[in-house]
Design an enzyme around this catalytic site. Structure first.
Site, PDB file in Angstrom:
ATOM      1  N   SER A  50      -1.818  -1.831   0.948  1.00 33.17           N
ATOM      2  CA  SER A  50      -1.781  -0.577   0.185  1.00 33.17           C
ATOM      3  C   SER A  50      -2.974  -0.515  -0.745  1.00 33.17           C
ATOM      4  CB  SER A  50      -0.497  -0.481  -0.640  1.00 33.17           C
ATOM      5  OG  SER A  50      -0.525   0.612  -1.528  1.00 33.17           O
ATOM      6  N   TYR A  93       5.963  -3.742  -6.791  1.00 37.78           N
ATOM      7  CA  TYR A  93       5.408  -3.290  -5.500  1.00 37.78           C
ATOM      8  C   TYR A  93       3.929  -3.641  -5.391  1.00 37.78           C
ATOM      9  CZ  TYR A  93       3.858  -0.066  -1.814  1.00 37.78           C
ATOM     10  OH  TYR A  93       3.305   0.463  -0.684  1.00 37.78           O
TER      11      TYR A  93
END
Length: 708
Positions: free
Chosen positions: A585, A598
Site C-alpha cells: 500500500s 494498518y
C-alpha cells in the site's frame, strides 16, 4: 449390407462404464441439412461415451447430394470431421466438405506410398465451396470407402485386439467374417485405399480392425453405421471379458499397494512440484494428478513396469503421452528425499534415451526435437502425473494413458500386448504433417503454462487479479477465508481446469500449506503467488487495542510471511524460478492519520519484499510489491466498515470516498481493482524479467508516497 454373425445383438447402447465425455449437455444440432444433422447427432452420441473413442479421436462422415451452386445439377459431397475438435462437441463448422467424385479421382494420380504425403495438399482441390474445416489425414479413408456413412474410432476394446500379438486370429475368432483385419499402416492415403479394397473384397463385412490403431465401420444409413460401430466395440468388449484371464497385469505386489488416501495425497502434493519442475526442463508445463482405482491397481501389479516400457500404440495416444512414461522404481514407503533423488536420476536417463531415440530415426528433413521430458510420470502407491502446455492438455494426456492401460489390460487378458514398433511411432511423432498441424495452433497467451495462487481472491483486488491472470492464460488457485466468495469467483473464471477455489485463513500455517497442496495436486505446483489478503481498522493511536494491532499484523505481516514461506518451498522444489508479488500500500510509505496498525503492517510487507528478493534471487525467484492508493470499489476492506471510518475522518459521504481519493492525486483518477491487477500482470508477464525487490505505485500520483 452390413450383415453380422447370426444371433448376435448389435446395438449395445448401455450406459457408459468409464464415464461420459467432458461436457454438460449434448450440443444442439442446428442445420437445415438433414444429412448433416444426422451425422452430428451420431458424432455426439459416439463421442459422449469414452469407451467408443478417446477425446478428440476418430472421425465420422456422411455422403449425400447437394445442388451445385453454379450449374444447379446434383453433386455428391462428403461431410467429414475435419482436423482437430472432439466428436462429442462437433459442430457443422468443424466439418470438411469435399466433392466425392473429385476426391476419388485422386486415386488415378496417386504416386504410391513413398510419396503419399503429397496427396494431403491435393485434398484442398477437392473441397466443395469454401470446404469448411481443414481436412484431416483420415479424409481419404472416408472418401474412398464405398459406403454412404463411415466411422473411424479408437475404442479401448478395439485397440486391445489391434495390439495383441495374435490380433488377426483373435479378430476372426471374435467376429467371424463380419470384421476384417487390416495390418498396421500409418494413417494416410494408402490406408484409405487398403480399407476401400477390403470393403470391395468383403461385401458382407461391416468394418475392420486396424492393426495397432483402432476400428473403422460403415453403413448404408447413419443409423446402420452407428449400430455397426457399437456392435464391433461391444462385441470386442464381451470377447475380452469372457475369454480373458482374471489378472492380465499379474498378481498384486503387496509392497506396491496404494498408500492410504490421506498419506497418498500428502505425498502427491510433495512430489508434484518436483516432478513438474523436471517435466518443465525444456518448456514450462502444467500438471494433472490422478489416483483413481484403475491407475493405482495397474501400478500395484507385477507387470506394470514391463508393460509401461512397451509404450502406447494408437497414434492418438502416444502423440499426447509420448512413446512411453517415466516409471518410478521405488516402493511407496521410500523416504521422500530418496524418492526425489531417484526421480532426478530417472529423468536424466529418460532424456538421454529420448535423445537417442530421436537420433536413431531422424533424417536431414526431420523437424527439430520438440522436447525430451516425459508427459506421463507413474509413481506406484501414489498415482499418475501427466503434463501439457495447459491443464486441459495435461488432463487429456492422463486420460489417454488410462485408455492405454485398458488397451494393455484387454490385450494381455487374451494374448500379449505388442504396440507398433518404435520406428513407426517416430515416423508419426515427427511427421511433417503433424509438424504442420502444430504450427497451425493459435499463439499461446502470455501466461500459458503458468500457475498462480492469489490470496484474498474472493473480492476486490484479489478477484480482479485472479481474473486478469486467468485471462492471460494462467491456471489460478483462488484462496480466501470466505469459501463461498472464492467458489463464486472461480466459477466466473471458468471453473475446474482454469480456476479452483480453496478456503484458506492466511494466519493459519496449516491452511496455507493445504492451499499450496491443492495447487500442487490440481495443476502441479505454482509459478506466481500474489500476497493480497488484508483488512483494516481505522482508529487513532489511543483507541487502537492490542487486539486491533494483532489482528492486522496477523493477516498482513504474519499471513504474508506464511504464504511467502510456503511459496518459496514449492518454487525451490520446482527449480524453475517464479514470482511472489505483495499487494502492499502507499500507506507503507505515506504517513496518514488514525491508521497506525494498518500502515505499520503494510510497511512490514514492504520490507518483506526487499528481504525476500535478496534471499530468493539465487533460486530465480523474483519478489516485488505494488503500492495502491485506496481502492474503494469492489473492495472487501472498504466494504467491511473501513470505508465508512475513512469517509467520516475526511468528512465526505462514503459513496464518494473514491472520488475524494482521486482528487488528491496528481492524475485526478480513481484507482480500481483492475488497475492493480494490470500492474501484477506487468510484473509477471516477462517484460520485467530483470526486476526484483521493487515496489510499483498504482496510486494515480500521491507525492507524499513517492518512493525515495
Amino acid at each position: 449390407m452390413g450383415r453380422v454373425n447370426e444371433g448376435t445383438e448389435r446395438d449395445g447402447r448401455e450406459p457408459a462404464a468409464r464415464g461420459k465425455a467432458d461436457m454438460t449437455a449434448t450440443p444442439d444440432v442446428t442445420t437445415e441439412n438433414p444429412e448433416v444433422a444426422s451425422l452430428l447427432g451420431r458424432a455426439h452420441r459416439l463421442g459422449a461415451d469414452r469407451r467408443n473413442t478417446n477425446y478428440a479421436g476418430g472421425n465420422v462422415s456422411a455422403k449425400g447430394a447437394v445442388a451445385d451452386p453454379v450449374t444447379g445439377e446434383q453433386e455428391t459431397v462428403m461431410w467429414v470431421k475435419g482436423s482437430g475438435g472432439d466428436l462429442s462437441t462437433l459442430t457443422e463448422d468443424g466439418l470438411s466438405v469435399l466433392r466425392v467424385e473429385r476426391l476419388r479421382a485422386l486415386a488415378d494420380v496417386y504416386p504410391g506410398v513413398e510419396r503419399e504425403d503429397e496427396m494431403v495438399g491435393l485434398l484442398d482441390h477437392c473441397l466443395h465451396g469454401k470446404g469448411g474445416a481443414a481436412p484431416s489425414i483420415d479424409t481419404a479413408m472416408h472418401g474412398l470407402v464405398e459406403a454412404e456413412h463411415v466411422d473411424h474410432l479408437h475404442p479401448d476394446s478395439g485397440i486391445a485386439l489391434a495390439t495383441a500379438v495374435d490380433g488377426p486370429e483373435l479378430t476372426r475368432e471374435c467376429f467371424g467374417d463380419a470384421v476384417v483385419w487390416v495390418p498396421w499402416r500409418r494413417p494416410g492415403f494408402q490406408l484409405g485405399t487398403d480399407i476401400a479394397e477390403v470393403r470391395r473384397a468383403h461385401p458382407h463385412a461391416v468394418g475392420v480392425i486396424l492393426g495397432g490403431h483402432g476400428i473403422t465401420a460403415w453403413g448404408a444409413t447413419s443409423e446402420e453405421c452407428e449400430r455397426n460401430s457399437l456392435w464391433i466395440i461391444r462385441t470386442a468388449q464381451r470377447f475380452l471379458s469372457e475369454r480373458g484371464g482374471a489378472e492380465p497385469f499379474g498378481p498384486v505386489v503387496d509392497e506396491y499397494r496404494a498408500l492410504p488416501a490421506a498419506q497418498r495425497h500428502s505425498r502427491a502434493a510433495e512430489l508434484a512440484p518436483v516432478i513438474r519442475g523436471l517435466a518443465s526442463t525444456d518448456r514450462r508445463q502444467v500438471g494433472d494428478y490422478c489416483d483413481d482405482e484403475q491407475v493405482l491397481d495397474f501400478l500395484s501389479r507385477g507387470e506394470h513396469r514391463r508393460l509401461a516400457a512397451l509404450g502406447t500404440s494408437c497414434p492418438d495416444h502416444f502423440l499426447r503421452t509420448k512413446i512411453r512414461p517415466l516409471v518410478l522404481d521405488l516402493l511407496p514407503a521410500t523416504p521422500l528425499d530418496e524418492v526425489v533423488e531417484r526421480l532426478k536420476e530417472l529423468h536424466a536417463d529418460y532424456r538421454r534415451e529420448y535423445r537417442a531415440y530421436y537420433e536413431r530415426y531422424a533424417t536431414d528433413d526431420t523437424p527439430a526435437m520438440r522436447g525430451a521430458d516425459p508427459a506421463i510420470v507413474l509413481v506406484p502407491g501414489v498415482g499418475m502425473f501427466s503434463f501439457g502446455t495447459d491443464h486441459q492438455t495435461a488432463r487429456v494426456a492422463g486420460e489417454f494413458y488410462r485408455n492405454a492401460i485398458e488397451v494393455m489390460r484387454g490385450a494381455e487378458a487374451v494374448s500379449r500386448y505388442r504396440p507398433i514398433d518404435e520406428a513407426e511411432k517416430f515416423r508419426i511423432e515427427y511427421w511433417a504433417l503433424e509438424e504442420a498441424k502444430l504450427r497451425r495452433r493459435p499463439r499461446p497467451r502470455p501466461l500459458t503454462g503458468r500457475i498462480a495462487l492469489v490470496t484474498g481472491a474472493g473480492s476486490g483486488i484479489g478477484k480482479a487479479t485472479a481474473g486478469r491472470l486467468a485471462a492471460e492464460g494462467a491456471c489460478v488457485v483462488l484462496a480466501d477465508i470466505d469459501a463461498e466468495s472464492a467458489a463464486a469467483a472461480a466459477a466466473e473464471l471458468g471453473g475446474p481446469g482454469r480456476a479452483v477455489p480453496v478456503r484458506a485463513d492466511v494466519t493459519d500455517q496449516d491452511e496455507v500449506a493445504e492451499a499450496f497442496a491443492v495447487a500442487a495436486r490440481t495443476f502441479g505446483g505454482v509459478d506466481l503467488v500474489v500476497n493480497n489478503a488484508g483488512l483494516s481498522l481505522s482508529k487513532p493511536l489511543l483507541e487502537t487495542t492490542v487486539a486491533d494491532w494483532d489482528r492486522q499484523h496477523d493477516v498482513m505481516a504474519r499471513g504474508s510471511f506464511l504464504v511467502a514461506r510456503e511459496a518459496a518451498r514449492m518454487l525451490i522444489a520446482q527449480g524453475v524460478g517464479g514470482d511472489i508479488v505483495y499487494i502492499a500500500s502507499k500507506n507503507g510509505v505515506f504517513a496518514g492519520p488514525n491508521n497506525l496498525a494498518y500502515s505499520a503492517a503494510k510497511a512490514n510487507q514492504a520490507h518483506q519484499v526487499r528481504l525476500l528478493a535478496a534471499e530468493l534471487g539465487a533460486h530465480g525467484i523474483r519478489v516485488n510489491g505494488i503500492n495502491p492508493d485506496g481502492v474503494v470499489r469492489g473492495s472487501g476492506i472498504f466494504g467491511g466498515g473501513w470505508g465508512a471510518q475513512r469517509a467520516a475522518l475526511y468528512g465526505v459521504e462514503e459513496e464518494k470516498l473514491g472520488e475524494f481519493y482521486a482528487q488528491r492525486t496528481l492524475l485526478k483518477r480513481e484507482v480500481l481493482p483492475e488497475h492493480v491487477a494490470n500492474a501484477v500482470f506487468a510484473l509477471v508477464a516477462g517484460d520485467l524479467s530483470h526486476t526484483t525487490g521493487t515496489h510499483v505505485p498504482v496510486d494515480a500520483g500521491v507525492p507524499a508516497a513517492f518512493l525515495r
